[in-house]
Design a protein around this motif. Structure first.
Motif, short mmCIF file in Angstrom:
data_model
loop_
_atom_site.label_atom_id
_atom_site.label_comp_id
_atom_site.label_asym_id
_atom_site.label_seq_id
_atom_site.Cartn_x
_atom_site.Cartn_y
_atom_site.Cartn_z
N ALA A 145 -0.80 7.40 9.07
CA ALA A 145 -1.90 6.52 9.54
C ALA A 145 -3.15 6.83 9.12
CB ALA A 145 -1.85 6.63 11.01
N LYS A 146 -3.55 8.11 8.83
CA LYS A 146 -4.72 8.69 8.23
C LYS A 146 -5.11 7.87 6.78
CE LYS A 146 -5.55 12.54 11.18
NZ LYS A 146 -5.40 14.07 11.17
N ALA A 147 -3.99 8.08 5.98
CA ALA A 147 -3.78 7.61 4.80
C ALA A 147 -4.13 6.25 4.39
CB ALA A 147 -2.40 8.15 3.85
N ALA A 148 -3.12 5.63 5.35
CA ALA A 148 -3.50 3.97 5.72
C ALA A 148 -4.84 3.63 5.80
CB ALA A 148 -2.51 3.43 6.53
N ASP A 149 -5.26 4.43 6.87
CA ASP A 149 -6.77 3.94 7.13
C ASP A 149 -7.92 3.95 6.18
OD1 ASP A 149 -8.63 3.30 9.47
OD2 ASP A 149 -9.27 5.30 8.86
N ARG A 150 -7.58 5.08 5.33
CA ARG A 150 -8.46 5.21 4.19
C ARG A 150 -8.44 4.02 3.22
NH1 ARG A 150 -7.27 10.69 5.16
NH2 ARG A 150 -5.22 10.62 3.72
N ARG A 151 -7.39 3.42 3.42
CA ARG A 151 -7.17 2.06 2.48
C ARG A 151 -7.38 0.71 3.28
NH1 ARG A 151 -4.60 6.29 0.80
NH2 ARG A 151 -4.41 6.59 -1.58
N SER A 169 5.02 -3.11 1.66
CA SER A 169 4.17 -2.87 2.74
C SER A 169 5.05 -2.07 3.99
CB SER A 169 4.13 -4.61 3.21
OG SER A 169 5.35 -5.06 3.32
N THR A 170 6.12 -1.57 3.38
CA THR A 170 6.71 -0.77 4.26
C THR A 170 6.99 0.87 4.12
OG1 THR A 170 8.12 -2.57 4.62
CG2 THR A 170 8.84 -0.52 5.49
N ILE A 171 6.44 1.81 4.98
CA ILE A 171 7.09 3.12 4.72
C ILE A 171 7.89 3.52 5.99
CG2 ILE A 171 5.76 5.39 5.08
CD1 ILE A 171 3.30 4.23 3.89
N GLY A 231 0.71 -1.17 0.12
CA GLY A 231 0.01 0.04 0.03
C GLY A 231 0.85 1.31 -0.13
N ALA A 232 1.95 1.04 0.08
CA ALA A 232 3.00 2.24 0.27
C ALA A 232 2.99 3.09 -0.81
CB ALA A 232 4.47 1.81 0.35
N ILE A 233 2.84 2.60 -2.05
CA ILE A 233 2.83 3.39 -3.47
C ILE A 233 1.71 4.29 -3.52
CG2 ILE A 233 2.58 3.31 -6.05
CD1 ILE A 233 4.17 0.49 -6.01
N GLU A 234 0.64 3.73 -3.22
CA GLU A 234 -0.74 4.62 -3.20
C GLU A 234 -0.65 5.58 -2.12
OE1 GLU A 234 -1.08 0.63 -5.17
OE2 GLU A 234 -0.76 1.25 -3.23
N ILE A 235 -0.21 5.15 -0.91
CA ILE A 235 -0.28 6.14 0.16
C ILE A 235 0.67 7.24 0.03
CG2 ILE A 235 0.43 6.44 2.76
CD1 ILE A 235 -0.73 3.59 3.37
N LEU A 236 1.93 6.94 -0.44
CA LEU A 236 2.99 7.98 -0.47
C LEU A 236 2.66 8.75 -1.88
CD1 LEU A 236 6.21 5.90 0.49
CD2 LEU A 236 4.90 7.72 1.81
N ASP A 237 2.03 8.17 -2.87
CA ASP A 237 1.63 9.22 -3.80
C ASP A 237 0.30 10.26 -3.33
OD1 ASP A 237 3.02 8.23 -5.84
OD2 ASP A 237 1.48 6.69 -6.84
N GLU A 238 -0.44 9.92 -2.58
CA GLU A 238 -1.62 10.56 -2.14
C GLU A 238 -0.77 11.90 -1.18
OE1 GLU A 238 -4.69 10.65 1.67
OE2 GLU A 238 -4.65 8.75 0.33
N LEU A 239 0.19 11.49 -0.25
CA LEU A 239 0.84 12.41 0.42
C LEU A 239 1.76 13.56 -0.35
CD1 LEU A 239 1.32 10.09 3.67
CD2 LEU A 239 -0.49 11.66 3.07
N ALA A 258 2.66 18.60 -4.24
CA ALA A 258 2.57 18.77 -5.63
C ALA A 258 3.92 19.27 -6.23
CB ALA A 258 1.48 20.13 -5.79
N GLY A 259 4.22 18.65 -7.23
CA GLY A 259 5.61 19.07 -7.82
C GLY A 259 7.04 18.34 -7.12
N ALA A 260 6.71 17.67 -6.18
CA ALA A 260 7.94 17.06 -5.59
C ALA A 260 7.83 15.44 -5.95
CB ALA A 260 7.72 17.35 -4.07
N GLU A 261 9.07 15.07 -5.84
CA GLU A 261 9.15 13.58 -5.90
C GLU A 261 8.98 12.89 -4.94
OE1 GLU A 261 13.38 12.62 -7.26
OE2 GLU A 261 13.24 14.08 -9.06
N GLU A 262 8.75 13.02 -3.78
CA GLU A 262 8.32 12.48 -2.61
C GLU A 262 8.17 13.20 -1.27
OE1 GLU A 262 11.65 9.49 -1.40
OE2 GLU A 262 12.83 11.17 -1.11
#
Length: 376
Positions: A85-91, A58-60, A32-40, A43-47
């Motif tokens: 945690a909030k972004a993870a909970d949404r998933r 499965s690690t952040i 889930g790390a890809i989706e969570i970190l993409d959401e967080l 804008a304009g940043a690589e990460e």
């Protein structure tokens, strides 16, 4: 080969905490790390600046900025963990941490699709693919490159203290390993991991790294994953020996211990003292004892082969460092060591839960999830 070291003006602090993404229903590690970190990602940043990919999807990893006190580092981590945690909970996912996951098989895990990790797996094969392990890394600023290697050498005396205090990986793929820290044994199988060499100084460190890079063993200094290592870019000594810790208070305790020790060693050099370089075979034996027995270990503490319980060594060391902790404003966090010793390290708490539930390790996962959410 010359390796520039960016010295710190004081014993600044940085902490990295590797967190597991878990499905609360199955209790398994879950990508889930890809989706969570993409959401967080801003804008304009690589990460995200403080939430990063790791080898497994499965690690952040959450990281602090450069902090002055342990309290500041804890607050920094807490804010990022809340966001993740909030972004993870949404998933439908939750966060927890321990040196290993009690039940998930590493064969089931997906590697993060980044060239660095793909190359790591290509080079190390099975050794890399089974790295379903999690740690806490503490950086402490050092004032000059001339001090770094003597401090690294001296810190190896405290490897069993850090490992016993943080040991949290008794289980591997659903089985009790009999160890307090199986993570430390899995990780040291890598060719550039494990205990650091006892080097004579920064010039020998440069020579060693130059050999590895020129012979294409590694591409950069970052690929030497010693339990304690210099970090030239950050101007720090990085302690990587600790297992993943389930609670923020435990992270604070090991961070305080690290900051106080480095500060003491740095000041001793300023006073003209020659820092001790413990015998390699003693360091290796002490690490094994801490990995096997955790807080129940007895460790070798001097050249006369004196053996003392690591519990006593930890409590004595805490008392010795309290004056430094007062100067660094981390007395409360350093005192947390006494609470961990009294309450039990994570490997002990996990085994207590398993025994109370007939060996059901899903209950251990539940307890780790609860500890992450609420503390001890």
């Amino acid at each position: 080969m010359q390796i520039p070291f960016a010295p710190s003006t004081h014993s600044s602090l940085g902490v990295e905490w590797e967190l597991q993404l878990v499905d609360p229903e199955t209790r398994e590690l879950t990508s889930g790390a890809i989706e969570i970190l993409d959401e967080l990602r801003p804008a304009g940043a690589e990460e995200h600046p403080k939430a990063k990919h790791e080898l497994l999807q499965s690690t952040i990893e959450v990281v602090t900025g450069v902090c002055q006190t342990v309290g500041e580092a804890k607050a920094d981590l807490a804010e990022t963990v809340r966001t993740v945690a909030k972004a993870a909970d949404r998933r439908g996912l939750a966060l927890m941490c321990a040196g290993t996951h009690p039940i998930t098989n590493w064969n089931s895990q997906k590697i993060s699709p980044k060239p660095r990790y793909e190359q790591l797996v290509e080079n190390l094969q099975w050794l890399a693919r089974r790295l379903q392990i999690f740690g806490v890394h503490v950086h402490v600023g050092v004032r000059s490159p001339e001090k770094v290697i003597p401090i690294v050498n001296a810190l190896t005396s405290y490897v069993p203290h850090f490992l016993a205090l943080s040991a949290s990986s008794p289980y591997w793929v659903g089985h009790d390993t009999g160890l307090a820290s199986s993570r430390s044994k899995v990780f040291e199988a890598l060719p550039t991991a494990g205990l650091p060499y006892q080097l004579s100084g920064w010039d020998q460190f440069e020579s060693y790294m130059g050999t590895l890079i020129s012979t294409r063993t590694i591409d950069s200094v970052r690929e030497v994953w010693w339990d304690i290592r210099p970090h030239p870019d950050f101007g720090t000594v990085e302690l990587r020996i600790c297992d993943g810790l389930p609670t923020l208070d435990e992270v604070g305790a090991v961070a305080a211990l690290a900051q106080c020790l480095v500060e003491r060693l740095d000041r001793e050099i300023d006073r003209g003292y020659r820092l001790p370089s413990p015998k390699n075979w003693v360091v290796r034996e002490n690490k094994w004892r801490a990995a096997r027995f955790g807080l129940e270990a007895e460790i070798i503490v001097d050249d006369k082969d004196t053996v003392v319980p690591v519990r006593r060594a930890l409590l004595d060391l805490t008392d010795e460092l309290m004056p430094i902790a007062r100067r660094l404003s981390c007395t409360a966090e350093l005192a947390g060591i006494e609470r961990i010793v009294a309450h039990g390290a994570s490997y002990q708490r996990q085994r207590t839960i398993a025994e109370a539930n007939g060996g059901d390790l899903t209950k251990v996962v539940d307890s780790l999830l609860e500890e992450m959410a609420t503390g001890l």
